[in-house]
Design a protein around this motif. Structure first.
Motif, mmCIF file in Angstrom:
data_model
loop_
_atom_site.group_PDB
_atom_site.id
_atom_site.type_symbol
_atom_site.label_atom_id
_atom_site.label_comp_id
_atom_site.label_asym_id
_atom_site.label_seq_id
_atom_site.Cartn_x
_atom_site.Cartn_y
_atom_site.Cartn_z
ATOM 1 N N ILE A 1 105.303 -86.504 -19.677
ATOM 2 C CA ILE A 1 104.420 -86.764 -18.536
ATOM 3 C C ILE A 1 105.254 -87.061 -17.294
ATOM 4 C CG2 ILE A 1 102.667 -88.329 -17.638
ATOM 5 C CD1 ILE A 1 101.851 -88.665 -20.643
ATOM 6 N N VAL B 1 105.005 -84.907 -13.845
ATOM 7 C CA VAL B 1 104.661 -85.510 -12.558
ATOM 8 C C VAL B 1 105.800 -85.297 -11.558
ATOM 9 C CG1 VAL B 1 104.187 -87.705 -11.416
ATOM 10 C CG2 VAL B 1 103.075 -87.175 -13.561
ATOM 11 N N LEU C 1 105.287 -80.366 -4.205
ATOM 12 C CA LEU C 1 104.851 -80.903 -2.911
ATOM 13 C C LEU C 1 105.905 -80.648 -1.850
ATOM 14 C CD1 LEU C 1 103.163 -84.386 -3.158
ATOM 15 C CD2 LEU C 1 102.223 -82.241 -2.382
ATOM 16 N N GLU D 1 100.766 -77.748 -2.078
ATOM 17 C CA GLU D 1 99.944 -78.909 -2.444
ATOM 18 C C GLU D 1 98.976 -78.577 -3.573
ATOM 19 O OE1 GLU D 1 98.227 -79.518 1.320
ATOM 20 O OE2 GLU D 1 100.236 -79.648 2.169
ATOM 21 N N ALA E 1 98.715 -80.420 -7.156
ATOM 22 C CA ALA E 1 97.516 -81.089 -7.656
ATOM 23 C C ALA E 1 97.074 -80.468 -8.976
ATOM 24 C CB ALA E 1 96.391 -80.993 -6.627
ATOM 25 N N ILE F 1 99.143 -81.685 -11.848
ATOM 26 C CA ILE F 1 98.804 -83.017 -12.355
ATOM 27 C C ILE F 1 97.450 -82.982 -13.057
ATOM 28 C CG2 ILE F 1 98.287 -85.374 -11.692
ATOM 29 C CD1 ILE F 1 100.384 -85.312 -9.706
ATOM 30 N N VAL F 2 96.462 -82.303 -12.439
ATOM 31 C CA VAL F 2 95.113 -82.319 -13.032
ATOM 32 C C VAL F 2 95.131 -81.640 -14.391
ATOM 33 C CG1 VAL F 2 92.780 -81.459 -12.786
ATOM 34 C CG2 VAL F 2 93.930 -82.421 -10.823
ATOM 35 N N TYR G 1 97.935 -80.454 -16.367
ATOM 36 C CA TYR G 1 98.901 -80.872 -17.385
ATOM 37 C C TYR G 1 98.841 -82.366 -17.639
ATOM 38 C CZ TYR G 1 100.661 -76.218 -17.614
ATOM 39 O OH TYR G 1 100.751 -74.874 -17.814
ATOM 40 N N ALA G 2 99.103 -83.169 -16.598
ATOM 41 C CA ALA G 2 99.111 -84.614 -16.823
ATOM 42 C C ALA G 2 97.720 -85.126 -17.145
ATOM 43 C CB ALA G 2 99.672 -85.334 -15.597
ATOM 44 N N GLY G 3 96.684 -84.509 -16.544
ATOM 45 C CA GLY G 3 95.333 -85.036 -16.704
ATOM 46 C C GLY G 3 94.605 -84.527 -17.930
ATOM 47 N N MET H 1 98.216 -83.173 -21.508
ATOM 48 C CA MET H 1 98.986 -84.274 -22.056
ATOM 49 C C MET H 1 98.093 -85.344 -22.667
ATOM 50 S SD MET H 1 101.724 -83.008 -21.726
ATOM 51 C CE MET H 1 102.575 -84.308 -22.580
ATOM 52 N N PRO I 1 94.308 -73.866 -1.028
ATOM 53 C CA PRO I 1 93.358 -73.410 -2.044
ATOM 54 C C PRO I 1 92.696 -72.093 -1.651
ATOM 55 C CG PRO I 1 93.022 -75.727 -1.570
ATOM 56 C CD PRO I 1 94.060 -75.240 -0.620
#
Lengths: 331, 176
Positions: free
Chosen positions: B34, B38, B45, B50, B54, B57-58, B60-62, B65, B130
């Motif tokens: 993790i 991150v 970034l 950006e 995001a 993180i959303v 993979y980390a969110g 993982m 986006p």
């Protein structure tokens, strides 16, 4: 670096000052919220609530914080010291970082009344709110206790189940506004607040919000009767206080997102300097709903929570997105 | 400032990656992974991406993982198998590792080093937003995008089918 569709650059000094202002402002609101919640729940249950400290009990939070700070810092023998200590920090970090994107007003005199206006907007919220999950899970795992572990597992499953519906609920608004930026979304609500055309989305968002903040009726992770406060079982003193603080912060942030996306953000009658007041008033009204629901509804069972999340909320949210997409394209 | 951010991200990414394979306890390995992800998001970034940061993180980390942490927390502390699951792995793995390193090394020396003294390419306004990514995905890379989503759909349906079958078996056992 992070600034998106803004056509001006704020100096570092301005950014620091407003970050500190928002931070202090919200941190002053949180203790007030705790006493308001206890008072209100008291009234809902036909009793007085705290009324001993200060006039009408308003100084109660000071006494609470004093008590929490005065407690011995305790750690169970089985706990993993490092993770046990950083878990509350992670939860607070997630709350504070997500606070940064809630707009309290439009750009005035070259200063935006918000922490930052990121071009990715709501994705920022989801990115940093996912950190809270690790806070809860580490707290439960590192405590070295069965209750904590089970509570953490429950909250983890709950968080990921409802995050999807929450995101889809906001997607409808994003499509209508045609932007991810929080300020553009508020500005797009000049004629009509999105709570009217996106009422289903609003409902789904609020229900998921209850689950995300671990609030009643979805406060299963801390179900007192079976899990004795879940992941917080082994925590005491200000570390426990941190979890409490984070819960209120998250409630504030979720209400703030709901206000921005559905309730017109800073829109309201009166001169522009009233904008931040309107935002705070709207957020506090939503927090009142949180407290109201806590006083009214019983806690649901775990399987009920899961089937509601996956079998009702998720299809409904998907349908909402589909219908909105078709309407946005056709109209 | 940028240099500090870069080195913080780079050290986090490398340290996390090394810790993933270096740590004995699978739960810590997942936590290190993790940290690695991150840190990577931080590096994105710095590259003005950006949305990718995001999404990193959303997704993979969110999400991904979270499942890893679940599994590691439930069935962690399993003793390592006494035999080698893949015969000859002990010798094969370093060999393949060195081969990969050489290959990437050649690629970097061959192309990337020329740009190291320059300021890098100029980035257009709105690059990596986006909006642009959505346009690319749904216009230029539509087929690949749809193929990937079809693959994910099949995987999801497959997971549901497998889970239901196991439930039936369990029901049969408890009834019998």
């Amino acid at each position: 670096m992070l600034l998106g569709e803004v056509d001006f650059v704020e100096s570092t000094g301005v950014m620091v000052v407003k970050s500190v202002l928002i931070f202090i402002g919200v941190f002053l609101i949180v203790p007030v919220l705790t006493v308001v919640e206890r008072k209100l729940i008291g009234r809902f249950q036909a009793r007085y609530g705290p009324n001993r400290v200060g006039p009408g009990g308003v100084m109660q939070p000071l006494a609470d914080v004093g008590k929490l700070l005065g407690k011995q810092v305790f750690r169970p023998e089985n706990a993993i010291a490092f993770l046990y200590a950083i878990a509350p920090g992670l939860v607070i970090l997630s709350g504070i970082l997500t606070l940064a994107i809630i707009p309290f007003g439009n750009v005035e005199d070259g200063v935006g009344l918000y922490g930052i206006d990121v071009s990715i907007g709501v994705l920022y919220f989801f990115a940093f709110s996912s950190f809270a999950f690790y806070g809860l899970l580490l707290a439960g795992w590192a405590s070295g206790s069965k209750y904590s572990f089970l509570g953490a597992m429950r909250s983890a499953a709950q968080l990921i189940s409802y995050e999807v519906s929450m995101g889809l609920a906001l997607l409808g608004v994003v499509m209508m506004a045609g932007s991810l930026s929080m300020t553009s979304i508020v500005e797009a609500q000049g004629s009509i607040w999105y709570v009217v055309p996106q009422f289903v989305g609003f409902l789904i968002f609020m229900i998921s919000g209850f689950a995300e903040t671990n609030r009643s009726p979805f406060d299963l992770p801390e179900a007192d009767a079976e899990l004795v406060q879940g992941f917080q079982t082994e925590y005491g003193g200000m570390r426990f206080g941190s979890f409490l603080l984070a819960e209120y912060l998250e409630m504030f942030v979720v209400s703030g997102i709901a206000v921005t996306f559905f309730l017109g953000g800073w829109m309201g009658p009166g001169p522009p300097w009233l904008d931040p007041v309107w935002v705070v008033v709207k957020i506090l009204s939503l927090i009142f709903v949180f407290i109201w629901v806590r006083a009214t509804l019983p806690r649901v069972r775990y399987d009920q929570l899961m089937s509601l999340g996956w079998k009702v909320m998720l299809p409904l949210a998907t349908l909402n997105v589909l219908v909105t997409a078709i309407l946005v394209t056709v109209l | 400032m940028k240099e500090v951010a870069f080195f913080a991200g780079a050290i986090g990414a490398l340290g996390g990656a090394i810790a993933v394979i270096g740590l004995r306890n699978p739960f810590y390995s997942v936590l290190a992974l993790i940290v690695h992800l991150v840190s990577l998001a931080g590096l994105f970034l710095l590259l003005q991406a950006e949305f990718i940061a995001a999404a990193q993180i959303v997704v993979y980390a969110g999400a991904v993982m979270v499942l890893y942490v679940f599994v590691a927390a439930y069935v962690g502390n399993v003793d390592e198998p006494l035999w080698e699951p893949i015969p000859g792995q002990r010798f094969l793995a370093p060999l393949l590792g060195v081969a990969l390193f050489t290959e990437i090394g050649i690629a970097i020396v061959g192309s990337g080093l020329k740009a190291i003294d320059s300021e890098g390419p100029t980035v257009k306004l709105g690059f990596g937003s986006p909006e642009q990514i959505g346009k690319l995905l749904l216009e230029r890379f539509l087929v690949a995008f749809e193929a990937a989503s079809l693959l994910l759909l099949i995987a999801a349906v497959g997971a549901v089918v497998l889970a239901v079958r196991r439930e039936d078996e369990n029901a049969g056992e408890s009834a019998g």
